[in-house]
Design an enzyme around this catalytic site. Structure first.
Site, mmCIF file in Angstrom:
data_model
loop_
_atom_site.group_PDB
_atom_site.id
_atom_site.type_symbol
_atom_site.label_atom_id
_atom_site.label_comp_id
_atom_site.label_asym_id
_atom_site.label_seq_id
_atom_site.Cartn_x
_atom_site.Cartn_y
_atom_site.Cartn_z
ATOM 1 N N ASP A 92 2.598 -13.813 55.294
ATOM 2 C CA ASP A 92 1.718 -13.834 56.468
ATOM 3 C C ASP A 92 1.671 -15.228 57.084
ATOM 4 O O ASP A 92 1.517 -15.361 58.302
ATOM 5 C CB ASP A 92 0.323 -13.359 56.066
ATOM 6 C CG ASP A 92 0.380 -11.934 55.533
ATOM 7 O OD1 ASP A 92 0.825 -11.055 56.293
ATOM 8 O OD2 ASP A 92 0.037 -11.716 54.364
ATOM 9 N N GLU A 111 3.384 -8.345 44.158
ATOM 10 C CA GLU A 111 4.297 -9.334 44.768
ATOM 11 C C GLU A 111 4.272 -10.647 43.994
ATOM 12 O O GLU A 111 5.317 -11.268 43.759
ATOM 13 C CB GLU A 111 3.900 -9.582 46.229
ATOM 14 C CG GLU A 111 4.194 -8.398 47.130
ATOM 15 C CD GLU A 111 3.651 -8.553 48.541
ATOM 16 O OE1 GLU A 111 4.173 -7.898 49.440
ATOM 17 O OE2 GLU A 111 2.696 -9.331 48.746
#
Ligand code: 5RP
Length: 262
Positions: A92, A111
Site C-alpha cells: 500500500d 503475507e
C-alpha cells in the site's frame, strides 16, 4: 499493452510482468495478495503454461490460492514447503528504506509470515505507492475478535506516546459486519497520516494483547519494482544500492486478461 486497461492497471501489470523475470525453475515462490499480485500470478501462470516453468507457489490468501490454481500455478502450503526462495507481493506504501505498509487487502498476516520465510521479498507497485514517509495510507492491524473493543482502546492509548500525526482507529467492515480475515480475525485501520518511527510503532503494537500482527514490514523487502502506465519499470535494489530502468513491450495472450477480478 492492451489499450483497455486503466493507466493504474497498466502500471501494476508492467511491474508484475518484470517481477516474474526473477523467478527460475525449481523455485518455491510466495504469492502475494491484491490487484498487483494478481497480475503477477497471471504472468507466472503464463510462464508455467508456455515455458514449462517448474515452481511451487505458496499463496498468502484464499483469493490468491484460487487464482493460482485457475491459471495453472501449482500451490502448496508453507508448512509443506517450509522455506521459500522468493516472495513477490504488492504494497500500500513503500518508503526509501523499503519499509512497507501492507494489509489493504486484509491479508497482512499470511503475507508477513510468508515474506519472512523467504530468502528475498520483491515488492511490485505503481509509482503512486512511493512515499517520503509512511502513514497516509491507514495502517492495518490484525486483532482477534475476542475483546476487540478493549484491544482498540489499548491501541489508542499506545498511540498517544507514538510519533504520529493522527490517532483515529476504525474497525474494518464488510457491509454491516466486521470484515473477517482468512485467519478468522478482525482488522483495525489506524489513520495516522504520518508515522515518524515505523520500527518502534511495529514493535510496540505487537506487544498489545489481542494484536496478532501489524501491517508494517520493516527490513523484510529487498527490491521494489515500480511500474508506470507508459510501460516503464524501475528496479530498485536497496542491498546492492542499484536502480535500473526498463520498458515492457509485449503482446500478452488474451487469456491473461480473461480473469480480472481481485
Ligand atoms: C493485501 C496487501 C496488498 O499487497 C496491498 O493492499 C496492495 O494492493 P493492490 O496491489 O491491490 O494495490 O497488502 O493485504
Amino acid at each position: 499493452m492492451p489499450a483497455d486497461l486503466s493507466p493504474i492497471d497498466k502500471a501494476k501489470f508492467v511491474a508484475a510482468k518484470r517481477a516474474v523475470d526473477f523467478v527460475q525453475s525449481g523455485m518455491k515462490v510466495g504469492l502475494g495478495t491484491g490487484s498487483t499480485a494478481a497480475w503477477m500470478v497471471r504472468c507466472l501462470g503464463e510462464r508455467v503454461r508456455e515455458e514449462g516453468l517448474k515452481i511451487i507457489g505458496v499463496p498468502t490468501s484464499s483469493r490468491t490460492a484460487e487464482l493460482a490454481r485457475a491459471v495453472g500455478v501449482p500451490v502448496s502450503s508453507l508448512d509443506d514447503v517450509k522455506w521459500l526462495d522468493l516472495t513477490i507481493d504488492g504494497a500500500d506504501e513503500f518508503d526509501l528504506n523499503l519499509a512497507l505498509i501492507k494489509g489493504g487487502g486484509a491479508a497482512l498476516l499470511q503475507e508477513k509470515i510468508v515474506a519472512t520465510a523467504s530468502d528475498q521479498m520483491i515488492v511490485i507497485a505503481d509509482a503512486a505507492k512511493e512515499v517520503a514517509q509512511l502513514g497516509a495510507f491507514p495502517l492495518p492491524v490484525e486483532v482477534i475478535p475476542f475483546g476487540w473493543q478493549t484491544t482498540k482502546a489499548l491501541i489508542e492509548e499506545t498511540l498517544v506516546s507514538m510519533d504520529v500525526l493522527n490517532r483515529d482507529v476504525t474497525l474494518r467492515m464488510n457491509g454491516d459486519r466486521p470484515l473477517i480475515t482468512d485467519e478468522s480475525n478482525y482488522i483495525m485501520d489506524l489513520h495516522l497520516k504520518r508515522i515518524g518511527n515505523p520500527r518502534q510503532l511495529a514493535l510496540v503494537l505487537n506487544q498489545i494483547p489481542g494484536v496478532v500482527e501489524n501491517g508494517l514490514f520493516i527490513d523484510i523487502c529487498d527490491v521494489v519494482i515500480i511500474g508506470h502506465a507508459d510501460g516503464r519499470v524501475t528496479v530498485r535494489d536497496i542491498n546492492a544500492g542499484s536502480e535500473s530502468d526498463d520498458r515492457i513491450d509485449f503482446a500478452p495472450p488474451d487469456n491473461i486478461f480473461s480473469d480480472m477480478g481481485d
